[in-house]
Design an enzyme around this catalytic site. Structure first.
Site, PDB file in Angstrom:
ATOM      1  N   GLY A  36       0.836  -1.204   0.000  1.00  0.00           N
ATOM      2  CA  GLY A  36       0.000   0.000   0.000  1.00  0.00           C
ATOM      3  C   GLY A  36       0.867   1.249   0.000  1.00  0.00           C
ATOM      4  N   HIS A  37       1.889   1.262   0.902  1.00  0.00           N
ATOM      5  CA  HIS A  37       2.806   2.403   0.913  1.00  0.00           C
ATOM      6  C   HIS A  37       3.525   2.518  -0.436  1.00  0.00           C
ATOM      7  CE1 HIS A  37       2.908   1.506   5.389  1.00  0.00           C
ATOM      8  NE2 HIS A  37       2.594   2.775   5.364  1.00  0.00           N
ATOM      9  N   GLN A  61       0.577  10.772  18.252  1.00  0.00           N
ATOM     10  CA  GLN A  61      -0.719  10.393  17.696  1.00  0.00           C
ATOM     11  C   GLN A  61      -1.244   9.082  18.281  1.00  0.00           C
ATOM     12  OE1 GLN A  61       1.000  10.204  13.564  1.00  0.00           O
ATOM     13  NE2 GLN A  61      -0.473   8.564  13.287  1.00  0.00           N
ATOM     14  N   GLU A 150      -6.438   6.497   1.010  1.00  0.00           N
ATOM     15  CA  GLU A 150      -7.857   6.617   1.372  1.00  0.00           C
ATOM     16  C   GLU A 150      -8.255   5.639   2.469  1.00  0.00           C
ATOM     17  OE1 GLU A 150     -10.119   6.272  -2.240  1.00  0.00           O
ATOM     18  OE2 GLU A 150      -9.830   8.394  -2.720  1.00  0.00           O
ATOM     19  N   LYS A 151      -7.386   4.693   2.791  1.00  0.00           N
ATOM     20  CA  LYS A 151      -7.742   3.785   3.895  1.00  0.00           C
ATOM     21  C   LYS A 151      -7.992   4.599   5.169  1.00  0.00           C
ATOM     22  CE  LYS A 151      -5.068   1.249   6.528  1.00  0.00           C
ATOM     23  NZ  LYS A 151      -5.557   1.415   7.901  1.00  0.00           N
ATOM     24  N   GLN A 155      -8.400  10.842   8.265  1.00  0.00           N
ATOM     25  CA  GLN A 155      -7.108  11.545   8.302  1.00  0.00           C
ATOM     26  C   GLN A 155      -6.920  12.358   7.017  1.00  0.00           C
ATOM     27  OE1 GLN A 155      -3.152   9.929   9.627  1.00  0.00           O
ATOM     28  NE2 GLN A 155      -2.889   9.471   7.473  1.00  0.00           N
TER      29      GLN A 155
HETATM   30  O1  PAF Z   1      -0.898   7.602   8.102  1.00  0.00           O
HETATM   31  C1  PAF Z   1       0.177   7.548   8.715  1.00  0.00           C
HETATM   32  O2  PAF Z   1       0.993   6.648   8.527  1.00  0.00           O
HETATM   33  C2  PAF Z   1       0.466   8.616   9.752  1.00  0.00           C
HETATM   34  O3  PAF Z   1      -0.688   9.022  10.408  1.00  0.00           O
HETATM   35  C3  PAF Z   1       1.253   9.817   9.190  1.00  0.00           C
HETATM   36  C4  PAF Z   1       0.431  10.568   8.163  1.00  0.00           C
HETATM   37  C5  PAF Z   1       2.553   9.335   8.564  1.00  0.00           C
HETATM   38  C6  PAF Z   1       1.580  10.780  10.314  1.00  0.00           C
HETATM   39  O4  PAF Z   1       2.367  10.183  11.293  1.00  0.00           O
END
Ligand code: PAF
Length: 283
Positions: A36-37, A61, A150-151, A155
């Site tokens: 996915g990344h 977070q 979009e998962k 966010q």
């Molecule tokens: O989606 C993520 O992996 C994280 O929330 C992000 C955007 C890298 C922020 O730490």
């Protein structure tokens, strides 16, 4: 492949490229990279002249210390995966000090209610932490484009909103969710699941697809009952945290289907103590 862990070194490298009008594409990640990344990174390589990927597990977070401690950290293999994709990728591996300085002091953001439901309601402080790290990462990289999956749709919406409101001067590029063969949304957390559960988790996307099919002929209430019942039939391995149907733009929970609006269904479950989320566009 270049890698930097100090913002100043990264900027010394990027500034001359920016002056030459090179378009910088940025993929922020917390590592434990998966396909996915890589699909976001491929998009970034295609759309930009310079591609920066950050790997940073952002402590602010996480509202659960155990979750932060157990978050998969696989930096060596992450770098190998990126190298395999392209030697031209620039990896940014900031330290906590580089992002937050000596003492963590978080800025307050007004999310205009986008944080009030779903992930925001179930993970207090989560989006404040995300907004703080994304603001600092954008400041370090100053990307022309930033790629988000979009998962994590809530966010994505929050970042789009903040980007506009605070004039972060980047273009947010939404990217579709990548899935395993059974439909399970790819997530770094999937690697914490047993093989058997991972297979059975196809149920999550299967349920969302059914909701999509039923959407135009059912009330929101009926759809919620349908999901609750379907998931509870499999309570031997899966537990529903929330299911919500919301307006795609404002993320306001839908009471009834208004033809002019776009809706999405959102789900969060727990499997073997692992929290998984997914969503689907409904109309
Ligand atoms: O989606 C993520 O992996 C994280 O929330 C992000 C955007 C890298 C922020 O730490």
């Amino acid at each position: 492949m270049k890698s930097f862990s100090a913002k100043s070194d990264l900027q010394t490298y990027l500034n001359p490229l920016r002056k030459k009008k090179k378009k910088i594409g940025f993929v922020p990640t917390m590592g434990a990279l998966h396909k996915g990344h890589l699909s976001l990174v491929k998009r970034a390589l295609y759309k930009s002249d310079v591609c920066v990927v950050s790997i940073y597990v952002n402590p602010t977070q996480f509202n659960d210390a155990k979750d932060l401690e157990g978050y998969p950290r696989t930096v060596e293999s992450d770098i190998q995966m990126l190298r395999h994709l392209s030697e031209d990728i620039i990896v940014y591996l900031p330290t906590n000090e580089d992002i937050y300085g000596d003492a963590v002091e978080l800025n307050d953001f007004n999310f205009m209610g986008l944080d009030k439901i779903m992930e925001g309601a179930n993970r207090p402080g989560h989006f404040k932490g995300v907004a703080n790290v994304v603001e600092r990462l954008f400041d370090a990289v100053q990307p022309k484009f930033a790629f988000f999956g979009e998962k994590d749709f809530q966010q994505l919406r929050i970042i789009q909103y903040l980007n506009k409101k605070h004039r972060w001067r980047t273009t947010i590029v939404p990217c579709p969710t990548s899935r395993e063969h059974n439909g399970l949304a790819l997530s770094s957390r999937n690697q914490k699941l047993s093989e058997a559960s991972r297979e059975k988790c196809g149920l999550i996307y299967e349920t969302l697809k059914q909701v999509k099919l039923k959407f135009s002929t059912n009330t929101m209430e009926n759809l919620k009952l349908y999901v609750e019942k379907k998931i509870s039939m499999h309570r031997d391995f899966i537990e529903l945290e929330y299911f919500e149907i919301a307006d795609e733009i404002t993320l306001t929970p839908a009471q009834k289907n208004q033809k002019k609006l776009k809706y999405r269904a959102f789900i969060a479950v727990r499997v073997e103590g692992v929290r998984l989320i997914d969503n689907i566009q409904l109309n």
